[in-house]
Design a protein around this motif. Structure first.
Motif, PDB file in Angstrom:
ATOM      1  N   ILE A   8      55.166  29.305   6.834  1.00  0.00           N
ATOM      2  CA  ILE A   8      54.237  29.640   5.747  1.00  0.00           C
ATOM      3  C   ILE A   8      53.266  28.495   5.514  1.00  0.00           C
ATOM      4  O   ILE A   8      52.054  28.699   5.341  1.00  0.00           O
ATOM      5  N   THR A   9      53.807  27.268   5.509  1.00  0.00           N
ATOM      6  CA  THR A   9      52.955  26.089   5.319  1.00  0.00           C
ATOM      7  C   THR A   9      51.920  25.984   6.429  1.00  0.00           C
ATOM      8  O   THR A   9      50.743  25.692   6.185  1.00  0.00           O
ATOM      9  N   ARG A  24      50.812  28.460   8.322  1.00  0.00           N
ATOM     10  CA  ARG A  24      49.831  29.544   8.177  1.00  0.00           C
ATOM     11  C   ARG A  24      48.822  29.246   7.087  1.00  0.00           C
ATOM     12  O   ARG A  24      47.634  29.533   7.229  1.00  0.00           O
ATOM     13  N   GLU A  25      49.304  28.687   5.975  1.00  0.00           N
ATOM     14  CA  GLU A  25      48.392  28.323   4.883  1.00  0.00           C
ATOM     15  C   GLU A  25      47.400  27.262   5.352  1.00  0.00           C
ATOM     16  O   GLU A  25      46.225  27.298   4.995  1.00  0.00           O
ATOM     17  N   ARG A  26      47.907  26.313   6.164  1.00  0.00           N
ATOM     18  CA  ARG A  26      47.020  25.270   6.687  1.00  0.00           C
ATOM     19  C   ARG A  26      45.969  25.872   7.625  1.00  0.00           C
ATOM     20  O   ARG A  26      44.781  25.551   7.535  1.00  0.00           O
ATOM     21  N   GLU A  66      44.933  29.042   7.669  1.00  0.00           N
ATOM     22  CA  GLU A  66      44.019  29.867   6.866  1.00  0.00           C
ATOM     23  C   GLU A  66      42.978  29.001   6.160  1.00  0.00           C
ATOM     24  O   GLU A  66      41.803  29.364   6.082  1.00  0.00           O
ATOM     25  N   ALA A  67      43.439  27.849   5.636  1.00  0.00           N
ATOM     26  CA  ALA A  67      42.504  26.935   4.971  1.00  0.00           C
ATOM     27  C   ALA A  67      41.467  26.413   5.965  1.00  0.00           C
ATOM     28  O   ALA A  67      40.277  26.322   5.649  1.00  0.00           O
TER      29      ALA A  67
END
Length: 311
Positions: free
Chosen positions: A39-40, A42-44, A46-47
């Motif tokens: 998740i971390t 993917r968030e990175r 996506e950012a």
């Protein structure tokens, strides 16, 4: 003895289950840790994607504004070049010999071609920068359609291309941006003349179609995605430019509407152009709530460019 045996086996069973629970707990913790890491990550990502998208949009706007500015600056000196060339060719400053006249005609032809490209770039840049506005007013449709044929009549006459029209059942007037409507027509007709060999034919057709007729036709075409994009409009004005020219392979149907794209192959390489006309026509049609597409049975079998606008 019985109680002891029961207690022994119960304790052994409980220890086994506790081990199983501990193993499952450890496994779940590892899985949760992996999920948190995923998740971390993917968030990175996506950012980063959002940041890249923002940078790309900023760069695209800057590019469009730069092209719009440069195109405007280029047109001023080019207008002088064309104007003075026409004056000299008109023999306003004395007679010309055959070679001088031939070279000046080449200068004028090349200058006009460059001027056309600059205008297309300027208009595309304005569309992409969101600065091209639609100015709608009642337009006399039949008159504009007939005048558009007149604009390409000289070029078609020189190459013995037969021009014809089929205009029926259209409204007398329609609210739209007259200048942009003319530009789309001129781009399509000029393309037809350019890619049609001597002795060919070009047909300009205009008539009304219903939304259901459009859906039925588009569903079996390579442009079936347009069906979902049609507005909730019952009737549409459809205009088609059909030629007997070099035709188009199916895999190029969507490609030719992209900026700086042309159909690849020896059939098109000998024709001048920067791949801006159809891209600009597509954007101008869409600005007025319409859609555009192309039909062809293959290379050497002609093309039929159609666009629709709501009535």
């Amino acid at each position: 003895a019985v109680v002891f045996l029961f207690a022994y086996f119960f304790q052994k069973f409980r220890a086994k289950k506790e081990n199983q629970v501990r193993e499952q707990t450890t496994s779940l913790e590892k899985a949760n840790k992996g999920l948190r890491q995923e998740i971390t990550e993917r968030e990175r990502v996506e950012a980063q994607l959002l940041q890249a998208k923002s940078a790309a949009e900023t760069a695209n706007r800057a590019k469009s504004e730069f092209l719009a500015t440069m195109s405007h600056e280029l047109r001023t000196p080019l207008n002088h070049i064309l104007g003075f060339t026409e004056l000299v060719l008109g023999k306003n400053f004395g007679p010309l010999n055959e070679t001088q006249e031939e070279y000046l005609n080449d200068v004028l032809h090349s200058g006009n071609h460059l001027f056309s490209l600059i205008n297309d770039i300027l208009n595309l840049s304005k569309v992409e920068a969101g600065k091209l506005e639609i100015d709608c007013s009642p337009v006399r449709l039949k008159e504009i359609l007939e005048n558009s044929l007149i604009m390409v009549r000289e070029g078609s006459r020189r190459r013995q291309i037969q021009l014809s029209s089929e205009i029926k059942g259209i409204p007398e007037t329609l609210s739209m941006d007259e200048r942009k409507f003319k530009q789309v027509l001129c781009n399509l007709l000029a393309n037809a003349v350019k890619f049609t060999p001597e002795g060919g034919k070009i047909l300009l057709a205009a008539h009304l179609v219903t939304k259901e007729e459009l859906k039925a036709r588009l569903r079996i075409s390579p442009f079936s995605s347009l069906v979902e994009e049609l507005k909730d409009q019952p009737n549409w004005l459809q205009i088609c430019v059909q030629d007997t020219g070099i035709g188009l392979a199916r895999h190029n149907f969507e490609r030719i509407f992209k900026v700086f794209e042309q159909a690849d192959g020896s059939l098109t390489r000998r024709y001048e152009g920067a791949g801006l006309g159809l891209a600009l026509a597509k954007r101008l049609v869409e600005l007025q709530g319409g859609k555009i597409w192309v039909e062809s049975e293959g290379e050497g079998k002609g093309c039929r460019f159609c666009f629709i606008v709501p009535v």
